[in-house]
Motif scaffolding. Structure first.
Motif, PDB file in Angstrom:
ATOM      1  N   ILE A  83     -89.211  28.135 -72.392  1.00  8.11           N
ATOM      2  CA  ILE A  83     -89.831  29.467 -72.318  1.00  8.11           C
ATOM      3  C   ILE A  83     -89.910  29.939 -70.867  1.00  8.11           C
ATOM      4  O   ILE A  83     -89.551  31.076 -70.536  1.00  8.11           O
ATOM      5  CB  ILE A  83     -91.224  29.456 -72.990  1.00  8.11           C
ATOM      6  CG1 ILE A  83     -91.055  29.406 -74.513  1.00  8.11           C
ATOM      7  CG2 ILE A  83     -92.043  30.683 -72.584  1.00  8.11           C
ATOM      8  CD1 ILE A  83     -92.331  29.376 -75.298  1.00  8.11           C
ATOM      9  N   SER A  84     -90.371  29.064 -69.986  1.00  9.87           N
ATOM     10  CA  SER A  84     -90.490  29.459 -68.571  1.00  9.87           C
ATOM     11  C   SER A  84     -89.123  29.766 -67.981  1.00  9.87           C
ATOM     12  O   SER A  84     -88.948  30.765 -67.283  1.00  9.87           O
ATOM     13  CB  SER A  84     -91.155  28.349 -67.770  1.00  9.87           C
ATOM     14  OG  SER A  84     -92.467  28.217 -68.190  1.00  9.87           O
ATOM     15  N   LEU A  85     -88.163  28.906 -68.264  1.00  9.35           N
ATOM     16  CA  LEU A  85     -86.809  29.114 -67.739  1.00  9.35           C
ATOM     17  C   LEU A  85     -86.262  30.455 -68.233  1.00  9.35           C
ATOM     18  O   LEU A  85     -85.662  31.219 -67.473  1.00  9.35           O
ATOM     19  CB  LEU A  85     -85.900  27.969 -68.192  1.00  9.35           C
ATOM     20  CG  LEU A  85     -84.473  27.994 -67.668  1.00  9.35           C
ATOM     21  CD1 LEU A  85     -84.445  27.711 -66.180  1.00  9.35           C
ATOM     22  CD2 LEU A  85     -83.593  26.964 -68.392  1.00  9.35           C
ATOM     23  N   MET A  86     -86.494  30.734 -69.503  1.00 10.22           N
ATOM     24  CA  MET A  86     -85.990  31.973 -70.092  1.00 10.22           C
ATOM     25  C   MET A  86     -86.579  33.191 -69.376  1.00 10.22           C
ATOM     26  O   MET A  86     -85.835  34.050 -68.895  1.00 10.22           O
ATOM     27  CB  MET A  86     -86.367  31.994 -71.579  1.00 10.22           C
ATOM     28  CG  MET A  86     -86.057  33.292 -72.281  1.00 10.22           C
ATOM     29  SD  MET A  86     -86.457  33.190 -74.037  1.00 10.22           S
ATOM     30  CE  MET A  86     -88.239  33.263 -73.999  1.00 10.22           C
ATOM     31  N   PHE A  87     -87.903  33.247 -69.271  1.00 10.47           N
ATOM     32  CA  PHE A  87     -88.520  34.439 -68.692  1.00 10.47           C
ATOM     33  C   PHE A  87     -88.160  34.590 -67.216  1.00 10.47           C
ATOM     34  O   PHE A  87     -87.781  35.670 -66.771  1.00 10.47           O
ATOM     35  CB  PHE A  87     -90.045  34.402 -68.873  1.00 10.47           C
ATOM     36  CG  PHE A  87     -90.465  34.853 -70.236  1.00 10.47           C
ATOM     37  CD1 PHE A  87     -90.228  36.155 -70.653  1.00 10.47           C
ATOM     38  CD2 PHE A  87     -91.069  33.987 -71.117  1.00 10.47           C
ATOM     39  CE1 PHE A  87     -90.595  36.579 -71.920  1.00 10.47           C
ATOM     40  CE2 PHE A  87     -91.436  34.394 -72.385  1.00 10.47           C
ATOM     41  CZ  PHE A  87     -91.200  35.693 -72.787  1.00 10.47           C
ATOM     42  N   ALA A 129     -81.682  18.089 -65.174  1.00  9.07           N
ATOM     43  CA  ALA A 129     -81.117  19.103 -64.268  1.00  9.07           C
ATOM     44  C   ALA A 129     -79.928  19.798 -64.927  1.00  9.07           C
ATOM     45  O   ALA A 129     -79.790  21.019 -64.851  1.00  9.07           O
ATOM     46  CB  ALA A 129     -80.717  18.462 -62.956  1.00  9.07           C
ATOM     47  N   LEU A 130     -79.090  19.005 -65.604  1.00 13.04           N
ATOM     48  CA  LEU A 130     -77.901  19.571 -66.259  1.00 13.04           C
ATOM     49  C   LEU A 130     -78.314  20.545 -67.365  1.00 13.04           C
ATOM     50  O   LEU A 130     -77.774  21.650 -67.479  1.00 13.04           O
ATOM     51  CB  LEU A 130     -77.044  18.436 -66.829  1.00 13.04           C
ATOM     52  CG  LEU A 130     -75.727  18.839 -67.476  1.00 13.04           C
ATOM     53  CD1 LEU A 130     -74.800  19.467 -66.445  1.00 13.04           C
ATOM     54  CD2 LEU A 130     -75.038  17.628 -68.111  1.00 13.04           C
ATOM     55  N   ALA A 131     -79.295  20.118 -68.183  1.00  6.31           N
ATOM     56  CA  ALA A 131     -79.757  20.978 -69.284  1.00  6.31           C
ATOM     57  C   ALA A 131     -80.373  22.262 -68.739  1.00  6.31           C
ATOM     58  O   ALA A 131     -80.092  23.363 -69.240  1.00  6.31           O
ATOM     59  CB  ALA A 131     -80.774  20.229 -70.140  1.00  6.31           C
ATOM     60  N   VAL A 132     -81.200  22.132 -67.712  1.00  5.01           N
ATOM     61  CA  VAL A 132     -81.864  23.312 -67.129  1.00  5.01           C
ATOM     62  C   VAL A 132     -80.824  24.243 -66.501  1.00  5.01           C
ATOM     63  O   VAL A 132     -80.883  25.467 -66.659  1.00  5.01           O
ATOM     64  CB  VAL A 132     -82.916  22.863 -66.081  1.00  5.01           C
ATOM     65  CG1 VAL A 132     -83.405  24.048 -65.257  1.00  5.01           C
ATOM     66  CG2 VAL A 132     -84.097  22.208 -66.788  1.00  5.01           C
ATOM     67  N   LEU A 133     -79.844  23.661 -65.833  1.00  7.06           N
ATOM     68  CA  LEU A 133     -78.801  24.466 -65.177  1.00  7.06           C
ATOM     69  C   LEU A 133     -77.969  25.228 -66.214  1.00  7.06           C
ATOM     70  O   LEU A 133     -77.694  26.425 -66.045  1.00  7.06           O
ATOM     71  CB  LEU A 133     -77.898  23.536 -64.362  1.00  7.06           C
ATOM     72  CG  LEU A 133     -77.101  24.177 -63.244  1.00  7.06           C
ATOM     73  CD1 LEU A 133     -78.021  24.776 -62.193  1.00  7.06           C
ATOM     74  CD2 LEU A 133     -76.183  23.153 -62.603  1.00  7.06           C
ATOM     75  N   LEU A 161     -87.828  26.164 -59.757  1.00  4.83           N
ATOM     76  CA  LEU A 161     -89.164  26.371 -60.331  1.00  4.83           C
ATOM     77  C   LEU A 161     -89.328  25.581 -61.627  1.00  4.83           C
ATOM     78  O   LEU A 161     -90.365  24.975 -61.885  1.00  4.83           O
ATOM     79  CB  LEU A 161     -89.376  27.856 -60.622  1.00  4.83           C
ATOM     80  CG  LEU A 161     -89.791  28.730 -59.439  1.00  4.83           C
ATOM     81  CD1 LEU A 161     -89.836  30.190 -59.846  1.00  4.83           C
ATOM     82  CD2 LEU A 161     -91.145  28.305 -58.926  1.00  4.83           C
ATOM     83  N   THR A 162     -88.279  25.598 -62.441  1.00  2.13           N
ATOM     84  CA  THR A 162     -88.366  24.903 -63.734  1.00  2.13           C
ATOM     85  C   THR A 162     -88.422  23.394 -63.526  1.00  2.13           C
ATOM     86  O   THR A 162     -89.169  22.695 -64.224  1.00  2.13           O
ATOM     87  CB  THR A 162     -87.164  25.285 -64.616  1.00  2.13           C
ATOM     88  OG1 THR A 162     -87.065  26.695 -64.646  1.00  2.13           O
ATOM     89  CG2 THR A 162     -87.319  24.759 -66.009  1.00  2.13           C
ATOM     90  N   LEU A 163     -87.636  22.901 -62.566  1.00  2.00           N
ATOM     91  CA  LEU A 163     -87.683  21.464 -62.303  1.00  2.00           C
ATOM     92  C   LEU A 163     -89.060  21.078 -61.757  1.00  2.00           C
ATOM     93  O   LEU A 163     -89.603  20.022 -62.100  1.00  2.00           O
ATOM     94  CB  LEU A 163     -86.570  21.062 -61.334  1.00  2.00           C
ATOM     95  CG  LEU A 163     -85.156  21.127 -61.937  1.00  2.00           C
ATOM     96  CD1 LEU A 163     -84.103  20.819 -60.890  1.00  2.00           C
ATOM     97  CD2 LEU A 163     -85.008  20.175 -63.120  1.00  2.00           C
ATOM     98  N   LEU A 164     -89.623  21.978 -60.960  1.00  2.00           N
ATOM     99  CA  LEU A 164     -90.987  21.754 -60.447  1.00  2.00           C
ATOM    100  C   LEU A 164     -91.972  21.689 -61.609  1.00  2.00           C
ATOM    101  O   LEU A 164     -92.862  20.839 -61.658  1.00  2.00           O
ATOM    102  CB  LEU A 164     -91.344  22.906 -59.505  1.00  2.00           C
ATOM    103  CG  LEU A 164     -92.603  22.758 -58.663  1.00  2.00           C
ATOM    104  CD1 LEU A 164     -92.419  21.641 -57.646  1.00  2.00           C
ATOM    105  CD2 LEU A 164     -92.909  24.061 -57.929  1.00  2.00           C
ATOM    106  N   MET A 165     -91.746  22.582 -62.573  1.00  2.00           N
ATOM    107  CA  MET A 165     -92.603  22.604 -63.743  1.00  2.00           C
ATOM    108  C   MET A 165     -92.462  21.312 -64.549  1.00  2.00           C
ATOM    109  O   MET A 165     -93.446  20.755 -65.034  1.00  2.00           O
ATOM    110  CB  MET A 165     -92.205  23.800 -64.599  1.00  2.00           C
ATOM    111  CG  MET A 165     -93.015  23.936 -65.839  1.00  2.00           C
ATOM    112  SD  MET A 165     -92.297  25.218 -66.845  1.00  2.00           S
ATOM    113  CE  MET A 165     -93.197  24.925 -68.344  1.00  2.00           C
TER     114      MET A 165
END
Lengths: 243, 444
Positions: B261-265, B335-339, B312-316
Motif C-alpha cells: 500500500i505504501s509503495l503504491m501511494f 529489494a527485487l520485489a519492491v523494485l 522509503l519502502t525499504l526503510l518501512m
C-alpha cells in the motif's frame, strides 16, 4: 535592409516562413489559411483581439503544436521561445532555472551563459532567490531569459511584457532591441499596441484566425485614414473589416 | 535526464510538507501495523469466567473434567484472559480490552450429571464491530466444538469399555465393591460345556442350543457395536490441503499489505505529481520542443518516483521487521520485489500524470483510482458471486497492487515462487508505460 557590394539595396533572407496554416480545435477554427514570411533582423508584432489565434500561430511556429494544414519552414534552427504563461520552476532559484535549461539546451559554456543572462536581465542580485519569492515582473524576466539561453537567431515571444510595469517593459524592449541589433529576429504577440507601434518593423493583424493585415505599422494607420495612434487605427481597421 | 532527475529531487527536498508526508506516511503505516501485530496476535482476546464452584467436577468413566479444560480448549483458538467475575468480564468487553467473554455458569456440572438438560455456556460480545464479532463467533464455536468432541470421546471410550466387559468379562468396581463379570464369551464356553454333557435330542439340550445361538449373535453384534461407537465418536474427520498458495503467517501478510500500500501511494503520487508539475508550471512545452523527448521525460519521471519510493519502502520494511520475524538473508529478494512493484506503479503514475493537468488533480485521481484497486485485491475469495469474483480478479490483475503484494509476500516468506508476480509486474510496467507514452503524445 542590407546593401550589397554594388550599392543596390537587397532584402534580408527569409528566416521563417509559414504558408497556408490551418488549425482547428474541434469545430472552432483557430487559424484559417494564414501565411507569413519573416526576414532576418525583423521585429514582427502579432496583434489582434482575444481569441484571434495569436498564441496558436506562435506555438505552431515554435513547434509546440502541429498545424492541421499548411507548412512552416525555419532556417534559423530551433527558435528561442518565451511562452505567455511563466514556464519555469518556482521552487528553484533564478540561477538554478537558468542553469537547468542551459544544460538541457546543450549550452557549451554554462557558467558564462548564465552570468551573461543574469547581467542582461538585471537579476544578478536575485540569482540565488527562489522564483516563487520574486515579483511578477522579475519572474517574467527569468521567463524571457530562459528563452534566450539557446542563443537562437530567431526568438518567438508570446506577450512577453504582459506582467511587467512600464519601467520593466522599457528595459525589456531595450534588451530586445539590443538582440535585434546583434542580428536576431524577433516575432512577438502583444495586446499593448503602443509596443507594436514603437518596436515592430511589421505587424500581423489576426482576427478570428484570419490574417487581416501584414505590413508596417504606419501602413495600417494609412489604410484606415488619419488617426492619433496605432491603437485607434487598429480599432477602426477591425470595425471596417466587421470585427 | 540526470539534470531533470536532480531538479525533481531538489524540488521534492524543497517541499517540506510533501516530503514529510512521504517519509512519515510509510513509517506511520509501518508503526501502526507493527504495533497492531505485536498487540493483537493471530488469535482474538477473549475473557474467560468459570463460575463452577471450586472442586465440582464432572466424571465420565475414569476421566474427570473440572472445566478449566474449556479454557485450555479456548487457548487453541483465542487468547483467553482470566476474569474473576461476570461483571469484570462485561466491563472488559465494553472497554474493548477483549473481543468477547465466555462464561461457564455455576450449574454446568449439575446439568451434565442430570443428563436431562444440556448446560449452556454464555458468550458476551460487543456487536458494534461485525468483523470482530465474526472472529469471536468462530473462535468460541471452535472451542466449544472441541470441548463437545472431547466429552463425546470420553463417553464413547467408557461405553466401549463397558461393552468389552460384557463381551470378555473382567473386574468392575461399583460403589467401592469389586465384582467379577463373566462376559458373553466365557458364558458361551460354559453353556457349550454343559450342553455336551446332555443327551442328544433331549429337551434340555435343544433349549441350550437356542441360548448358544443367542449368545453367539450377541457376541458378534456387541463387537460390531464397539467399532461403530469408535466411528461415530468422530464421524467426519478433516484433512486440510493447500491447493493454491501457501499458508503465510498473518503477521507476514499484514506486513506485505502495508509495504504494498505504501509503495503504491508514494510511487504513483510521485510519478503522477512529477509529470503534472511540469504541466502546471508550463515547463512541459518548453521541455518537449526539442530539449527532451516525451519518452525520456516519462522515463525520468518513473526513475524519480522509483528513486523516491524504494528507499522509503525499504526503510518501512526495516521498521516493520522490528515487529515481525524477518529473515535478513532474503533482503535481496525484498529489494527485487519492491523494485519491480515500484517500476509498475511508476508507469501507472506517469499515465495518471499525463491525464491530469495539475498536481492536485493528479493526486486526487491517484487516490480515487488506487483505493478501490487495493480494496478489490484484498477481498477474500468466496465472499462474492462467481461472476463478480472473476471481475475483481481481472481488475486486480490489470493493476500492479495484487502482483506486488504476491511478490513482497513471496520475498518475505518464501514458499511461493516470485517469478510469476515479477513477470506480471514487468508486463504491467510495459503496458502502462506504453499507454502513458500515447497519452503524453497528445499533450500540447
Amino acid at each position: 535592409m542590407t546593401v550589397n557590394l554594388d550599392g543596390m539595396q537587397t532584402q534580408p533572407p527569409v528566416v521563417l516562413e509559414a504558408v497556408g496554416l490551418h488549425k482547428a480545435y474541434g469545430a472552432r477554427e483557430a487559424l484559417r489559411d494564414v501565411s507569413v514570411a519573416v526576414r532576418a533582423g525583423e521585429r514582427v508584432a502579432c496583434i489582434g483581439p482575444n481569441g484571434a489565434g495569436k498564441t496558436t500561430l506562435l506555438t505552431i511556429l515554435a513547434g509546440i503544436q502541429r498545424q492541421d494544414a499548411g507548412t512552416v519552414e525555419s532556417r534559423a534552427g530551433r527558435a528561442g521561445w518565451v511562452p505567455q504563461a511563466l514556464a519555469l520552476y518556482s521552487k528553484l532559484s533564478v540561477a538554478e532555472n537558468l542553469r537547468l535549461f542551459a544544460r538541457l539546451e546543450g549550452v557549451a559554456d554554462l557558467d558564462a551563459t548564465v552570468e551573461r543572462l543574469l547581467e542582461q536581465t538585471g537579476l544578478r542580485d536575485r540569482a540565488d532567490e527562489r522564483v516563487e519569492r520574486l515579483s511578477g515582473g522579475n519572474r517574467q524576466r527569468v521567463n524571457v531569459a530562459i528563452g534566450l539561453l539557446g542563443d537562437s537567431p530567431l526568438l518567438l515571444m508570446d506577450e512577453p511584457s504582459s506582467a511587467l510595469d512600464a519601467r520593466q517593459r522599457e528595459r525589456l524592449w531595450q534588451h530586445i532591441g539590443a538582440l535585434v541589433g546583434a542580428g536576431k529576429t524577433v516575432v512577438f504577440a502583444t495586446h499593448i499596441l503602443s509596443e507594436a507601434e514603437r518596436y515592430a518593423d511589421r505587424v500581423l493583424v489576426l482576427a478570428d484566425g484570419e490574417r487581416l493585415f501584414w505590413g508596417a505599422p504606419g501602413d495600417l494607420e494609412r489604410e484606415v485614414g488619419a488617426h492619433r495612434d496605432l491603437e485607434s487605427a487598429f480599432v477602426s481597421f477591425l470595425r471596417q473589416r466587421g470585427h | 535526464m540526470r539534470s531533470l532527475l536532480a531538479k525533481d529531487l531538489r524540488i521534492l527536498w524543497r517541499s517540506p510538507f510533501l516530503l514529510a508526508l512521504l517519509v512519515i506516511y510509510p513509517l506511520l503505516v509501518a508503526a501502526l501495523i507493527g504495533l497492531s501485530l505485536s498487540r493483537s496476535p493471530d488469535k482474538p482476546r477473549i475473557a474467560f469466567v468459570n463460575e463452577v464452584p471450586a472442586g465440582q467436577e464432572f466424571s465420565i468413566g475414569d476421566q474427570t473434567f473440572d472445566f478449566s479444560f474449556t479454557e485450555r480448549r479456548l487457548r487453541e483458538h483465542a487468547e483467553p484472559v482470566r476474569a474473576d467475575s461476570r461483571r469484570e468480564a462485561e466491563r472488559m468487553v465494553r472497554d474493548g480490552d477483549v473481543l468477547a467473554a465466555l462464561i461457564v455458569p455455576s450449574d454446568t456440572v449439575q446439568k451434565l450429571d442430570s443428563t436431562l438438560d444440556s448446560p449452556q455456556l454464555e458468550v458476551l460480545v460487543n456487536e458494534r464491530d461485525p468483523v470482530k464479532a465474526r472472529l469471536v463467533d468462530d473462535a468460541i464455536e471452535a472451542a466449544v466444538a472441541d470441548a463437545n468432541r472431547r466429552v463425546s470421546r470420553a463417553l464413547t471410550r467408557t461405553s466401549i469399555e463397558y461393552l468389552n466387559l460384557l463381551l470378555d468379562g473382567g473386574r468392575v468396581n461399583v460403589l467401592g465393591n469389586e465384582f467379577t463379570v463373566l462376559g458373553l464369551k466365557r458364558i458361551g464356553d460354559a453353556i457349550e460345556s454343559a450342553r455336551r454333557r446332555l443327551p442328544r435330542g433331549s429337551e434340555e439340550r435343544r433349549a441350550l442350543d437356542q441360548v448358544l445361538t443367542f449368545n453367539r449373535l450377541a457376541t458378534e453384534n456387541f463387537g460390531l457395536s464397539a467399532r461403530a461407537l469408535s466411528a461415530i465418536s468422530e464421524p467426519i474427520r478433516v484433512e486440510k490441503q493447500a491447493v493454491e498458495g501457501s499458508r503465510v503467517p498473518l503477521t507476514t501478510f499484514a506486513a506485505a499489505v502495508a509495504v504494498a500500500i505504501s509503495l503504491m501511494f508514494v510511487t504513483v503520487i510521485l510519478a503522477a505529481g512529477g509529470l503534472a508539475l511540469e504541466r502546471e508550471q508550463n515547463a512541459f512545452t518548453r521541455l518537449v520542443r526539442g530539449l527532451v523527448s516525451r519518452g525520456r521525460l516519462l522515463a525520468e519521471k518513473a526513475a524519480f518516483a522509483v528513486a523516491g519510493s524504494v528507499p522509503l519502502t525499504l526503510l518501512m520494511l526495516l521498521a516493520v521487521s522490528a515487529f515481525v520475524p524477518t529473515e535478513w538473508d532474503r533482503f535481496h529478494l525484498w529489494a527485487l520485489a519492491v523494485l519491480a512493484g515500484a517500476a509498475a506503479f511508476a508507469a501507472l503514475g506517469t499515465l495518471v500524470g499525463a491525464l491530469a493537468r495539475e498536481v492536485q488533480t493528479a493526486s486526487l485521481l491517484a487516490f480515487t483510482l488506487l483505493l478501490p484497486v487495493a480494496f478489490l485485491a484484498l477481498v477474500p475469495d468466496g465472499v462474492l458471486s462467481p461472476a463478480l469474483h472473476d471481475l475483481t480478479r481481472v481488475i486486480s490483475a490489470a493493476f500492479p497492487f495484487d502482483p506486488t503484494l504476491d511478490a513482497v509476500t513471496a520475498a518475505l516468506y518464501g514458499d511461493d515462487s516470485m517469478l510469476g508476480p515479477l513477470l506480471h509486474l514487468t508486463g504491467l510496467t510495459v503496458g502502462f508505460g506504453g499507454l502513458a507514452r500515447l497519452a503524453v503524445g497528445r499533450l500540447g
